[in-house]
Design an enzyme around this catalytic site. Structure first.
Site, PDB file in Angstrom:
ATOM      1  CB  CYS A   2      -1.079   0.031   1.426  1.00 51.85           C
ATOM      2  SG  CYS A   2      -1.772  -1.553   1.564  1.00 51.85           S
ATOM      3  NE  ARG A  27       4.487   1.968  -1.216  1.00 54.95           N
ATOM      4  CZ  ARG A  27       5.512   1.273  -0.669  1.00 54.95           C
ATOM      5  NH1 ARG A  27       6.469   1.537  -1.488  1.00 54.95           N
ATOM      6  NH2 ARG A  27       5.690   0.481   0.114  1.00 54.95           N
ATOM      7  CD1 TRP A  74      -2.096  -4.518  -4.830  1.00 57.51           C
ATOM      8  CD2 TRP A  74      -1.696  -6.051  -3.125  1.00 57.51           C
ATOM      9  NE1 TRP A  74      -1.799  -5.930  -5.327  1.00 57.51           N
ATOM     10  CE2 TRP A  74      -1.524  -6.854  -4.238  1.00 57.51           C
ATOM     11  CE3 TRP A  74      -1.343  -6.613  -1.948  1.00 57.51           C
ATOM     12  CZ2 TRP A  74      -1.214  -7.897  -4.119  1.00 57.51           C
ATOM     13  CZ3 TRP A  74      -0.917  -7.815  -1.970  1.00 57.51           C
ATOM     14  CH2 TRP A  74      -0.959  -8.758  -2.803  1.00 57.51           C
ATOM     15  CG  ASN A 100       2.694  -0.253   3.481  1.00 57.57           C
ATOM     16  OD1 ASN A 100       3.761   0.050   3.152  1.00 57.57           O
ATOM     17  ND2 ASN A 100       2.187  -1.534   3.017  1.00 57.57           N
ATOM     18  N   GLY A 101       1.225  -2.516   5.765  1.00 57.95           N
ATOM     19  CA  GLY A 101       1.762  -3.467   6.484  1.00 57.95           C
ATOM     20  C   GLY A 101       0.732  -4.539   7.018  1.00 57.95           C
ATOM     21  CD  GLU A 460      12.458 -10.175 -16.216  1.00 60.30           C
ATOM     22  OE1 GLU A 460      12.308 -10.881 -15.506  1.00 60.30           O
ATOM     23  OE2 GLU A 460      11.902  -8.794 -16.103  1.00 60.30           O
ATOM     24  CE  LYS A 464       8.531  -7.882 -16.175  1.00 64.22           C
ATOM     25  NZ  LYS A 464       9.621  -8.041 -15.540  1.00 64.22           N
ATOM     26  CD  GLU A 467       5.643  -9.493 -13.593  1.00 58.76           C
ATOM     27  OE1 GLU A 467       6.492  -8.948 -14.402  1.00 58.76           O
ATOM     28  OE2 GLU A 467       5.793  -9.079 -12.574  1.00 58.76           O
ATOM     29  CG  HIS A 483      14.295 -34.249 -19.936  1.00 58.13           C
ATOM     30  ND1 HIS A 483      14.702 -35.294 -20.279  1.00 58.13           N
ATOM     31  CD2 HIS A 483      15.032 -33.291 -20.749  1.00 58.13           C
ATOM     32  CE1 HIS A 483      15.837 -35.221 -20.963  1.00 58.13           C
ATOM     33  NE2 HIS A 483      16.198 -34.166 -20.979  1.00 58.13           N
ATOM     34  CE  LYS A 580       8.711  -0.571  -9.655  1.00 57.28           C
ATOM     35  NZ  LYS A 580       8.999  -1.741 -10.529  1.00 57.28           N
TER      36      LYS A 580
HETATM   37  C1  F6R Z   1       8.495  -8.385 -11.962  1.00 59.02           C
HETATM   38  C2  F6R Z   1       8.836  -7.591 -10.625  1.00 59.02           C
HETATM   39  C3  F6R Z   1       8.869  -8.784  -9.621  1.00 59.02           C
HETATM   40  C4  F6R Z   1      10.129  -8.111  -8.628  1.00 59.02           C
HETATM   41  C5  F6R Z   1       9.904  -9.229  -7.277  1.00 59.02           C
HETATM   42  C6  F6R Z   1      11.487  -8.546  -6.568  1.00 59.02           C
HETATM   43  O1  F6R Z   1       8.418  -7.666 -13.053  1.00 59.02           O
HETATM   44  O2  F6R Z   1       8.781  -6.682 -10.564  1.00 59.02           O
HETATM   45  O3  F6R Z   1       8.963 -10.168  -9.815  1.00 59.02           O
HETATM   46  O4  F6R Z   1      11.225  -8.334  -9.407  1.00 59.02           O
HETATM   47  O5  F6R Z   1       8.919  -8.682  -6.719  1.00 59.02           O
HETATM   48  O6  F6R Z   1      11.351  -7.273  -6.187  1.00 59.02           O
HETATM   49  P1  F6R Z   1      12.424  -6.343  -5.755  1.00 59.02           P
HETATM   50  O7  F6R Z   1      13.703  -6.429  -6.874  1.00 59.02           O
HETATM   51  O8  F6R Z   1      12.067  -5.074  -5.404  1.00 59.02           O
HETATM   52  O9  F6R Z   1      12.901  -7.171  -4.484  1.00 59.02           O
END
Ligand code: F6R
Length: 585
Positions: A2, A27, A74, A100-101, A460, A464, A467, A483, A580
Site C-alpha cells: 500500500c 504500490r 492493495w 501499510n503492512g 524474464e 513479463k 504479468e 523431458h 511493486k
Molecule cells: C517483475 C517484478 C517482480 C520483482 C520482485 C522482487 O516484473 O517486478 O518479480 O522483481 O517482486 O522485487 P525487488 O527487486 O524489489 O525485490
C-alpha cells in the site's frame, strides 16, 4: 503493498495528498482515501477503485485544511470495498489512521477491543490501531504517549500515519514497512516512497524500524524503539520530479523501456568496489532475491560460475531458510526496491548466522540498503510501472560488471560498453515487434526457451508476458522440453525461441525443430540467419557477446509483452493483483 502519505504545513493538504497518492499508486490500486482536518473537523473521502475514478466521483480537492493523511490500498485483510479503504477511525471519529503492512495479532486485539465496547466498521487489521489509540487516550491526555502505547501493543509490520482531531500534528510509526519523512520549510511530509515528495522537497529522513515520529509544520521529533529521542540523518535525494513523470509516453512501462539505453551506461559506471572487495576471496557464496531480481541472480551465477571455479548458489527469498547451507560468509541480496519482505527476511536470517550482506539495489536508504554491509546502487532512477524493466536491465549491467571483474575478464568488461548502441539498434525493431504482438495477442499459451545466458532471459520474457497480459507463459531451458513439457505442444501453443549465435545454437536449432514438428507457432529471437529460416515470425537482433545476451534478448521481450498488453486492453503499468513493492512474506 500500500502507499501512505501525510502532510502538515501551509498548503492545501488535499492537493498534496491527491498528487502524492498518484505518485504512489504503483504500490496498490484497488482503493484509496484521504482525510484532512480544518477547524477541528476531520473529513474523509474514500472508496474502492482507482484514484482518478474516486477523484472524479467525489473530488478529493473539496477537502480543505492544512493537515491530512492519504492511502492507496492493495487489499490484504478484507475485500476491496469502501468500508475497508483507508483512512480508518475510532468509534468517536477523533483519530484517523493510514497503514501499510500487516498487524499479525489483530484478531486478538480486535476481540479485546470489542469486549471493551468498541465497534468496528471494516474487516481490516488496520482499524484496530485507531481503536487502540482511542483506548489509550482514555488514560492519558497526551496524544503522543497514547499513540506510543497503542503501537507497543502491535506485532507484525507497519508504516502508520495518524491524525487526531483538534491537532495540527501527524503521528508516525515504522516497523518493517517503508516510511520516509520529507523535510520542507514550514511544512513536513511523510510517504512510503520518494516520488511522492519530489515536487516539494529533496530532503528526506528514513525512519528506522521501531521508530516513531511526531510531525508539526516546523518540527520533526523522532523516538527510537526504546522510546528515546533519536537523531536521524537528513539525506539529499538526487532524483527529480520530472524523472517520475510519463514525459509524453502513453505508459510508464514504455518510458522506462526507452530509458534503458541511457540507464545501462549509468549502471556500468556504478561503483562496485565494495562488492568486489567482499567477494574476491570467496570460493563460494550465495545470492538471494525474488522474481525478476532472482533471474538477475541466475545471470550472475552463469557469468561467474562457468570457468572460474567460484560456486554461486542462487536462492529465492521465500525459500532461503529452507535451502541455505548457513556456511556462506557472504550473501548477495538483489532487490530493486530494497523493501521486499522475503528478501529482507532472508538477509536477516543470514546476518543472524554471521554472514556479511552485499545489497544490489536501486533505492538508497531502503531497508536493504541500510541493513547491508556493502551496497551497490544500480542507478535506474525511479521505476513507476509495477513490472521491472529498467531496474532489471541495470541489475544485469551491475552484476555482469562484478562477475567480469571477479573473473578477471577485462576485455569482456570493456566490450559491455558497446551495449548502449546495441540497445539503440534493437529499439528500432519496435514496429516489427508491435506487428508480431498483434498476431500473438490472439493466442493463449506461450513457452519461452533458451540455453545458457538466454535461459534467464527466457524466464524474464515469460514473467513479463504473464504479468501484464494475464496469458499463460512459462520458460524452460530448451533442452528440458523433451523431458516432459513437449507433451503440451500443439498448433495452439506459441514457442518463443531465444537463439543467439553461440556454441549453443546448433542444439537450440534442434530444439526449435522439435517444437515445429509438434506444429507449435514458432517466434525466433535471434541474430542468426539459420535460425530465421525456422519461422516467418522473427525478431532480428544485433550480434552480441555471450555476457550481453540477457540484456539484448530481454528488451525485445519487454516490448513484446508491452504491445500485447496494450492490444488486449490491459494496463501495463498496473497489472491486476500485483504491487511493486511486496512488503509481506
Ligand atoms: C517483475 C517484478 C517482480 C520483482 C520482485 C522482487 O516484473 O517486478 O518479480 O522483481 O517482486 O522485487 P525487488 O527487486 O524489489 O525485490
Amino acid at each position: 503493498m500500500c502507499g501512505i502519505i501525510g502532510y502538515v504545513g501551509f498548503r492545501n493538504a488535499s492537493q498534496v495528498l491527491y498528487e502524492g497518492l498518484k505518485a504512489l499508486e504503483y504500490r496498490g490500486y484497488d482503493s484509496a482515501g484521504i482525510a484532512t482536518q480544518r477547524q477541528k473537523k476531520i473529513k474523509v473521502i474514500k472508496d474502492s477503485g482507482r484514484i482518478e475514478q474516486i477523484h472524479s466521483k467525489y473530488n478529493f480537492l473539496q477537502l480543505s485544511g492544512q493537515v491530512g493523511i492519504g492511502h492507496t490500498r492493495w487489499a490484504t485483510h478484507g475485500g476491496v470495498t469502501k468500508q475497508n479503504a483507508h483512512p480508518h477511525c475510532d468509534c468517536k471519529k477523533e483519530v484517523f489512521i493510514v497503514h501499510n503492512g500487516v498487524i499479525e495479532n489483530f484478531d486478538e486485539l480486535k476481540m479485546n477491543l470489542i469486549a471493551g465496547g468498541h465497534s468496528f466498521t471494516s474487516e481490516t487489521d488496520t482499524e484496530v490501531i485507531a481503536h487502540l489509540f482511542e483506548e489509550e487516550l482514555k488514560s492519558t491526555k497526551n496524544a503522543a504517549d497514547a499513540f506510543a502505547s497503542a503501537i507497543s501493543k502491535l506485532s507484525g509490520s507497519w508504516a502508520i500515519a495518524a491524525m487526531k482531531k483538534g491537532q495540527q500534528t501527524l503521528y508516525l510509526a515504522r516497523n518493517g514497512s517503508p516510511l520516509i519523512i520529507g523535510v520542507g520549510r514550514g511544512e513536513m511530509f511523510c510517504a512510503s516512497d520518494v516520488p511522492a515528495l519530489l515536487p516539494y522537497t529533496k530532503k528526506v529522513i528514513y525512519l528506522e524500524n521501531g521508530d516513531r515520529a511526531i510531525l508539526t509544520s516546523g518540527k520533526c521529533l523522532i523516538y527510537n524503539k526504546e522510546g528515546m529521542p533519536a537523531e536521524r540523518a537528513v539525506h539529499y535525494v538526487e532524483w527529480t520530479a520530472q524523472m517520475a513523470e510519463k514525459g509524453g509516453y502513453p505508459h510508464f512501462m514504455l518510458k522506462e523501456i526507452s530509458e534503458q539505453e541511457e540507464k545501462v551506461k549509468e549502471a556500468l559506471a556504478a561503483d562496485v568496489s565494495a562488492a568486489v572487495q567482499l567477494l574476491k576471496n570467496q570460493k563460494s557464496f550465495c545470492v538471494v532475491a525474488c522474481g525478476s531480481s532472482y533471474y538477475a541472480g541466475l545471470v550472475f551465477k552463469t557469468a561467474l560460475q562457468a570457468g572460474t571455479g567460484t560456486v554461486v548458489d542462487v536462492i529465492i527469498g521465500s525459500e532461503f531458510a529452507n535451502l541455505w547451507s548457513g556456511k556462506d560468509k557472504v550473501v548477495v541480496a538483489i532487490s530493486q526496491s530494497g523493501e521486499t519482505a522475503d528478501t529482507l527476511a532472508a538477509v536477516r536470517f543470514a546476518k543472524g548466522k554471521g554472514a556479511k550482506i552485499i545489497a544490489i539495489t536501486n533505492v538508497a536508504g531502503s531497508s536493504l540498503y541500510r541493513e547491508a554491509d556493502a551496497n551497490v546502487l544500480i542507478g535506474a532512477g525511479p521505476e513507476i510501472a509495477v513490472v521491472a524493466t529498467k531496474s532489471f536491465i541495470c541489475q544485469l549491467a551491475v552484476l555482469l560488471k562484478i562477475a567480469l571483474l571477479l573473473s578477471g575478464k577485462k576485455a569482456q568488461l570493456a566490450k559491455l560498453h558497446g551495449l548502449p548502441s546495441k540497445i539503440a539498434q534493437l529499439m528500432k525493431s519496435s514496429e516489427e515487434i508491435e506487428k508480431i504482438a498483434s498476431i500473438l495477442c490472439k493466442r493463449k499459451d506461450f513457452f519461452f526457451i533458451g540455453r545458457g545466458m538466454a535461459f534467464p532471459a527466457a524466464l524474464e520474457g515469460a514473467l513479463k508476458l504473464k504479468e501484464i497480459t494475464y496469458l499463460h507463459a512459462e520458460a524452460y531451458p530448451a533442452g528440458e522440453l523433451k523431458h516432459g513439457p513437449l507433451s503440451l505442444l500443439d498448433e495452439n501453443v506459441v514457442v518463443v525461441a531465444l537463439a543467439p549465435s553461440s556454441q549453443n545454437l546448433p542444439k537450440m536449432l534442434s530444439n526449435i525443430q522439435e517444437c515445429k514438428a509438434r506444429n507449435a507457432q514458432i517466434v525466433i529471437v535471434s541474430d542468426s540467419k539459420e535460425a530465421f529460416e525456422k519461422s516467418k515470425l522473427c525478431i532480428k537482433l544485433p550480434p552480441c557477446e555471450t555476457e550481453e545476451i540477457p540484456i539484448v534478448y530481454v528488451i525485445p521481450l519487454q516490448l513484446l509483452a508491452y504491445y500485447m498488453a496494450t492490444k488486449l486492453g490491459r494496463d501495463p503499468d498496473k497489472p491486476r493483483n500485483l504491487a511493486k513493492s511486496v512488503t509481506v512474506e
